[in-house]
Design a protein around this motif. Structure first.
Motif, mmCIF file in Angstrom:
data_model
loop_
_atom_site.group_PDB
_atom_site.id
_atom_site.type_symbol
_atom_site.label_atom_id
_atom_site.label_comp_id
_atom_site.label_asym_id
_atom_site.label_seq_id
_atom_site.Cartn_x
_atom_site.Cartn_y
_atom_site.Cartn_z
ATOM 1 N N UNK A 1 -4.130 -9.036 14.406
ATOM 2 C CA UNK A 1 -5.035 -9.620 15.310
ATOM 3 C C UNK A 1 -4.370 -9.634 16.683
ATOM 4 N N UNK A 2 -3.203 -10.091 16.843
ATOM 5 C CA UNK A 2 -2.496 -10.123 18.004
ATOM 6 C C UNK A 2 -2.015 -8.602 18.685
ATOM 7 N N UNK A 3 -1.667 -7.703 17.470
ATOM 8 C CA UNK A 3 -1.512 -6.492 18.163
ATOM 9 C C UNK A 3 -2.729 -5.828 18.534
ATOM 10 N N UNK A 4 -3.820 -6.054 17.975
ATOM 11 C CA UNK A 4 -4.945 -5.241 18.235
ATOM 12 C C UNK A 4 -5.482 -5.862 19.506
ATOM 13 N N UNK A 5 -5.359 -6.873 20.052
ATOM 14 C CA UNK A 5 -5.455 -7.433 21.356
ATOM 15 C C UNK A 5 -4.641 -7.187 22.292
ATOM 16 N N UNK A 6 -3.321 -6.805 22.021
ATOM 17 C CA UNK A 6 -2.447 -6.189 22.840
ATOM 18 C C UNK A 6 -2.655 -4.740 23.177
ATOM 19 N N UNK A 7 -3.248 -4.183 22.265
ATOM 20 C CA UNK A 7 -3.747 -2.820 22.464
ATOM 21 C C UNK A 7 -4.974 -2.768 23.547
ATOM 22 N N UNK A 8 -6.023 -3.793 23.283
ATOM 23 C CA UNK A 8 -7.039 -3.778 24.039
ATOM 24 C C UNK A 8 -6.528 -4.225 25.455
ATOM 25 N N UNK A 9 -5.645 -5.165 25.690
ATOM 26 C CA UNK A 9 -5.111 -5.405 26.912
ATOM 27 C C UNK A 9 -4.568 -4.228 27.728
ATOM 28 N N UNK A 10 -3.666 -3.644 26.991
ATOM 29 C CA UNK A 10 -3.178 -2.319 27.603
ATOM 30 C C UNK A 10 -4.337 -1.218 27.966
ATOM 31 N N UNK A 11 -5.329 -1.156 27.098
ATOM 32 C CA UNK A 11 -6.325 -0.441 27.384
ATOM 33 C C UNK A 11 -7.233 -0.736 28.587
ATOM 34 N N UNK B 1 -8.194 5.841 20.531
ATOM 35 C CA UNK B 1 -7.946 5.542 19.184
ATOM 36 C C UNK B 1 -9.275 4.112 18.999
ATOM 37 N N UNK B 2 -10.085 4.447 18.019
ATOM 38 C CA UNK B 2 -11.001 3.055 17.678
ATOM 39 C C UNK B 2 -10.164 1.737 17.406
ATOM 40 N N UNK B 3 -10.551 0.742 18.137
ATOM 41 C CA UNK B 3 -9.961 -0.516 17.824
ATOM 42 C C UNK B 3 -9.790 -0.884 16.307
ATOM 43 N N UNK B 4 -11.012 -0.473 15.762
ATOM 44 C CA UNK B 4 -11.063 -0.752 14.055
ATOM 45 C C UNK B 4 -10.218 -0.165 13.381
ATOM 46 N N UNK B 5 -9.811 1.225 13.859
ATOM 47 C CA UNK B 5 -9.107 2.117 13.178
ATOM 48 C C UNK B 5 -7.559 1.617 13.443
ATOM 49 N N UNK B 6 -7.524 1.137 14.665
ATOM 50 C CA UNK B 6 -6.034 0.594 14.832
ATOM 51 C C UNK B 6 -5.699 -0.671 14.130
ATOM 52 N N UNK B 7 -7.085 -1.510 13.896
ATOM 53 C CA UNK B 7 -6.626 -2.957 13.488
ATOM 54 C C UNK B 7 -6.318 -2.695 11.885
ATOM 55 N N UNK B 8 -7.247 -1.837 11.082
ATOM 56 C CA UNK B 8 -6.976 -1.688 9.599
ATOM 57 C C UNK B 8 -5.647 -0.968 9.175
ATOM 58 N N UNK B 9 -5.572 0.181 9.875
ATOM 59 C CA UNK B 9 -4.320 0.748 9.887
ATOM 60 C C UNK B 9 -2.934 -0.227 10.093
ATOM 61 N N UNK B 10 -3.143 -0.991 10.973
ATOM 62 C CA UNK B 10 -1.724 -2.004 11.277
ATOM 63 C C UNK B 10 -2.009 -2.930 10.401
ATOM 64 N N UNK B 11 -2.813 -3.372 9.719
ATOM 65 C CA UNK B 11 -2.907 -4.318 8.733
ATOM 66 C C UNK B 11 -2.233 -3.797 7.551
#
Length: 730
Positions: free
Chosen positions: A96-106, A159-169
Motif C-alpha cells: 500500500x505504501x509503495x502504491x501511494x509512493x508511485x501515486x505521489x510521484x505520478x 502503468x495502471x495502479x492496480x497492476x502496480x499493486x498486485x504485482x508488487x504484492x
C-alpha cells in the motif's frame, strides 16, 4: 492542477522535515530497536490493536514518502508479531505504501516530464503496456534494486495502479518473508548486512531470473504447440520466404542473401512493386516534366522569353515509361537471382507457419521455410461513394495508362499524392479542382506549412476546396459527370455544389494487401487501419511470421519499408540471439510539390497533441543568398528543439530542394548532433544547404550569453581606456 501539486509537495516536505527534526531517523536504528524490544513487547501485550494499527499506518507512511527505515520496521514487525502475522501486516503495508509512493510521484512529476520528454516516455509507456507487469515482478524479486526507486520510477509511467499493486504484492513477498523471519531473532542480529548473505542474494537473483527463464520456456512451448498443431517439418527448403517483390520485399531478400541464408522471393505481378511501376519513379518523372513546363512559363522573370509551352502528353508519358525502364534493372529478376535469391512468379498462400503454397503458371508447389516475411504492399483506397461505379476512376496505380491529357480533372484527397499529381496535371494544362475534407491540405503537416503549398497551388490555377465533403458522382444534363460536394459558407450555411470533370482521380489513402494470403485462418490479425498487427520487432502472433513495408504500416513510404525490411530480416534470422526494435524517431518524409515539403521527427502539431514542450526556431529562405540569386525565396526552415537545449526534436523545410536539405537534419537526429555542432560545420557558399547552418545561427543568437557579453563589453572598454562605470561607451 499545478496548485494541487504544490500543496501535495508542501505536505510531503513537512512530513519529511518532521521525520528528521523529531529524531525518528535516530530512533530507527538496529541498536535502538534491540534495546527497546522488551518495551515494545510489553506495549503490544497491553494494547495489541493500537500497536498493530499504529505499526501498519507508520509503515505505510514511511514507505509512501520514501523515508529511510522500512527495513528496520520490517525487522521490528517480525520481532513483535512473529512470522505469520508480521508477514501479513508488512506485506500489505509495504504494498500500500509503495502504491501511494508511485501515486505521489505520478501526481507531482509525470505531467511535466511527459511534456518535456514525450517521445522518450511514449516508447517506455508502450513497453510498459506490453510487458510492464513482467518487468516489475522481476525487479521486485531481486533485492539488489532499492524498492523506493522502483516505486518512484514506475509511478512516472502509464502503468495502471492496480497492476502496480498486485504485482508488487506478489513480487515483494519472498524478500519480505526473509526480513520478517530475521526479525524474529532481532536480539541476535549484529548488522543488517548479516541478513542478506552472498548466498541468499544469489538465491534471490536466481528467483529474479526465473520469470525470464519462464518466458523463454513459454516461447519454446508456443513453438512446440504450433508444431503439434501444424505438423512442423523436419527439413526446410528455405530459411526465409519473402512474399512481395516491392521495395520492402527486395531489401529483405537482399539482406537475407547477403548473410548467406537461403531465400525465396515470391511476386505475383512485377518486381519493384508500387515504387518502381506506379509510385515513386513514374510520379517523379511526371513531376519533372510538369516542372519544366512551369519553368518555361516563368522564364520571363529571368529575362528569357520562350512563350507558352507546347505539351505533348504522349511524349510526357513516354518519358515516364522510359524512366521506369531505366530503373527497372535495379529491381530485376536477373539481378536478384545473381545474388542467390530464388525468384518465383506466382501467388503465395500460407498453409501453415512453415509451408507456403505457390501457384505458378506451370502449376502449384509448396515451399517449406523457417520464416516467412510478408511484404505484400498496399493499393489505393477507393471510398464507397454513390455513383462512382458509373465512371472510370483514376488512381495512382492506373493513371499511367492515360493516353491523353485530362481536360478537366477533379482530385479527391489533399494529401501528398493528391497535391503532387494535382499540381503536375495543372502545370501540363489540365483544369484541376482539388477536394479535401479537412480544413487544410497535407493534414499531417503544420498549418503554416500547408498554407505555403495551398497558396502556390492557387497561384497556379488549381481550385482548392477545403473542408469539403464528397457526396456522390452524378451525371450532368449536358453529358459527362460531376462530383457533388457539400461545404459550409462564411455564414456557416450548408452549400451543395457540383464540380464537373472529364476525369476523376481518387487519392484518399492506401489499403494494405492482406487478403488471399491465408493469414486470417492462421490467426494473424489486422489493426483497425487494415495493416498487419505486428510488434516493435515486426513479429506477428506467429513466432516465425514477420511483416514489413506498406502492409505493416504505420508509414507507407519506400524508405520506411526498407528500414523495416532490415529489422524484419535480421530479427527473423538472428532474433533468438538479439532482437532489434524499429525506431521511427528520425524517419524523413518528403512531399514533392513545388515548393517541396520535407520533414523529420516532430512538428508543432504533433508536439501540441503529445503535450511536448518545444522551442521553435524559424529561418526564412528569403534571407538565403542562393535562394535570392535563383529567385526561389518561397519557404522556410523550422526546427523544434528541447527548451533551452540544442537537441533537435524535429525539422520541417518548405522550399525548393527541401528534400535534399533535410538529410543533414536527419543525420543530426540519428547521431545525436545538436544545432551548436551544425553551426560549427563549414558549408559551401552559396548553397541551399547553408539554410541549415543559418537556422542553427538563429537558434544560437536567441541563446547568446547576455551576462558574458556584458562583461566582455566592459572588458574591451577597459582595454581601450574608456569609462568603465557600466555605461555603454559612445
Amino acid at each position: 492542477m499545478t496548485r494541487k501539486r504544490l500543496i501535495l509537495a508542501a505536505i510531503i516536505a513537512l512530513l519529511v522535515a518532521a521525520y528528521f527534526f523529531s529524531g525518528a531517523d535516530q530512533f530507527l536504528t538496529l541498536e535502538n530497536l534491540q534495546s527497546e524490544q522488551e518495551r515494545f513487547q510489553a506495549w503490544l501485550a497491553a494494547e495489541p490493536l493500537t500497536v498493530a494499527g499504529g505499526f501498519f499506518l507508520g509503515y505505510v507512511a514511511i514507505t509512501a514518502v520514501s523515508l529511510p527505515g522500512a527495513t528496520l520496521m520490517t525487522l521490528l514487525g517480525g520481532a513483535l508479531f512473529g512470522f505469520g502475522w508480521g508477514l501479513l501486516l508488512i506485506s500489505f503495508a509495504s504494498t500500500l505504501g509503495a502504491t501511494l509512493a508511485a501515486l505521489i510521484a505520478r501526481t507531482l512529476a509525470r505531467a511535466p516530464l511527459e511534456r518535456r520528454f514525450a517521445a522518450q516516455l511514449a516508447r517506455i509507456n508502450a513497453g510498459i503496456a506490453r510487458e510492464g507487469a513482467f518487468y516489475l515482478f522481476t525487479l521486485r524479486l531481486i533485492p539488489l534494486f532499492p524498492f523506493f526507486v522502483i516505486n518512484l520510477v514506475l509511478g512516472l509511467t502509464r502503468m495502471r495502479l492496480w497492476t502496480f499493486y498486485w504485482v508488487s504484492q506478489l513480487g515483494m513477498l519472498p524478500g519480505t518473508a526473509v526480513y520478517v523471519n530475521a526479525g524474529r531473532e532481532l536480539g541476535e542480529l549484529e548488522s543488517l548486512s548479516g541478513i542478506l548473505s552472498p548466498g541468499l542474494i544469489g538465491s534471490f537473483v536466481l528467483i529474479g531470473l526465473f520469470p525470464w527463464l519462464a518466458r523463454a520456456l513459454v516461447a519454446i512451448g508456443r513453438r512446440r504447440q504450433l508444431a503439434r498443431r501444424f505438423d512442423r517439418p523436419r527439413h526446410f527448403d528455405q530459411d526465409i520466404v519473402v512474399i512481395g517483390g516491392g521495395s520492402a520485399g527486395l531489401v529483405a531478400s537482399y539482406i537475407a542473401s547477403a548473410v548467406k541464408a537461403r531465400v525465396a522471393l515470391v511476386e505475383r505481378h512485377r518486381l519493384g512493386g508500387d515504387c518502381l511501376n506506379t509510385g515513386c519513379v513514374p510520379s517523379k518523372a511526371l513531376i519533372r516534366a510538369a516542372r519544366v513546363a512551369s519553368e518555361i512559363r516563368g522564364a520571363p522573370r529571368y529575362g528569357v522569353s520562350a512563350g507558352e509551352p507546347e505539351v505533348d502528353f504522349a511524349a510526357v508519358m513516354g518519358h515516364v515509361q522510359r524512366a521506369i525502364r531505366e530503373v527497372e534493372p535495379h529491381d530485376s529478376r536477373e539481378r536478384y537471382e545473381g545474388l542467390g535469391v530464388e525468384v518465383v512468379a506466382g501467388d503465395a498462400i500460407l498453409e501453415d507457419p512453415w509451408r507456403v503454397r505457390i501457384r505458378e503458371a506451370s502449376g502449384e508447389r509448396v515451399l517449406t521455410t523457417r520464416h516467412v516475411i510478408i511484404a505484400s504492399g498496399a493499393r489505393p483506397r477507393v471510398p464507397p461513394l454513390p455513383g462512382l461505379e458509373a465512371v472510370e476512376v483514376l488512381t495512382s496505380d492506373n493513371l499511367w495508362r492515360l493516353e491523353s491529357l485530362p481536360e478537366q480533372l477533379v482530385v479527391l484527397g489533399g494529401g501528398p499524392i493528391g497535391c503532387e499529381l494535382g499540381q503536375s496535371f495543372a502545370r501540363l494544362g489540365s483544369r484541376v479542382a482539388l477536394v479535401e475534407m479537412g480544413d487544410q491540405l497535407l493534414p499531417r503537416e503544420d498549418r503554416d506549412v500547408a498554407g505555403e503549398v495551398e497558396s502556390r497551388l492557387g497561384e497556379e490555377g488549381l481550385a482548392v476546396h477545403l473542408a469539403t465533403k464528397a457526396l456522390r458522382v452524378v451525371a450532368e444534363e449536358t453529358g459527362g459527370h460531376a462530383l457533388e460536394v457539400e461545404r459550409h459558407d462564411a455564414n456557416n450555411e450548408l452549400l451543395v455544389e457540383r464540380l464537373p470533370f472529364t476525369h476523376l482521380l481518387v487519392a484518399v489513402g492506401r489499403q494494405a494487401n492482406v487478403e488471399g494470403l491465408g493469414l486470417e485462418a492462421l490467426g494473424v490479425e489486422t489493426r483497425p487501419d487494415g495493416t498487419l498487427d505486428v510488434d516493435e520487432s515486426l513479429q506477428s502472433v506467429l513466432p516465425n511470421v514477420w511483416a514489413c513495408g506498406d502492409v505493416a504500416g504505420p508509414y507507407q513510404l519506400t524508405h520506411a519499408g526498407a528500414h523495416q525490411a532490415w529489422h524484419a530480416t535480421v530479427n527473423a534470422l538472428f532474433g533468438e540471439l538479439k532482437r532489434f526494435r524499429v525506431s521511427y524517431r528520425a524517419l524523413p518524409a518528403v512531399t514533392f510539390t513545388d515548393p517541396e515539403v520535407a520533414r523529420v521527427g516532430l512538428n508543432e502539431r504533433e508536439a501540441l497533441e503529445a503535450g511536448t514542450e518545444v522551442e521553435v526556431t524559424r529561418y526564412a529562405l528569403s534571407e538565403l543568398d542562393r535562394a535570392i540569386a535563383e529567385g526561389t525565396t518561397r519557404g522556410f526552415v523550422k526546427v523544434l528543439t528541447a527548451p533551452g537545449r540544442d537537441r533537435i526534436l524535429g525539422a520541417t523545410i518548405v522550399g525548393q530542394g527541401a528534400g535534399e536539405m533535410l538529410a543533414e537534419f536527419t543525420l543530426a537526429m540519428t547521431r545525436g548532433i545538436g544545432l551548436n555542432k551544425l553551426l560549427g560545420t563549414i558549408h559551401p557558399y552559396p548553397t541551399h544547404s547553408e539554410a541549415v547552418k543559418a537556422t542553427a545561427g538563429v537558434w544560437k543568437n536567441a541563446h547568446k550569453p547576455e551576462r558574458l557579453l556584458s562583461w566582455l563589453l566592459r572588458y574591451f572598454a577597459w582595454r581601450r581606456g574608456d569609462d568603465t562605470s557600466g555605461k555603454t561607451p559612445r
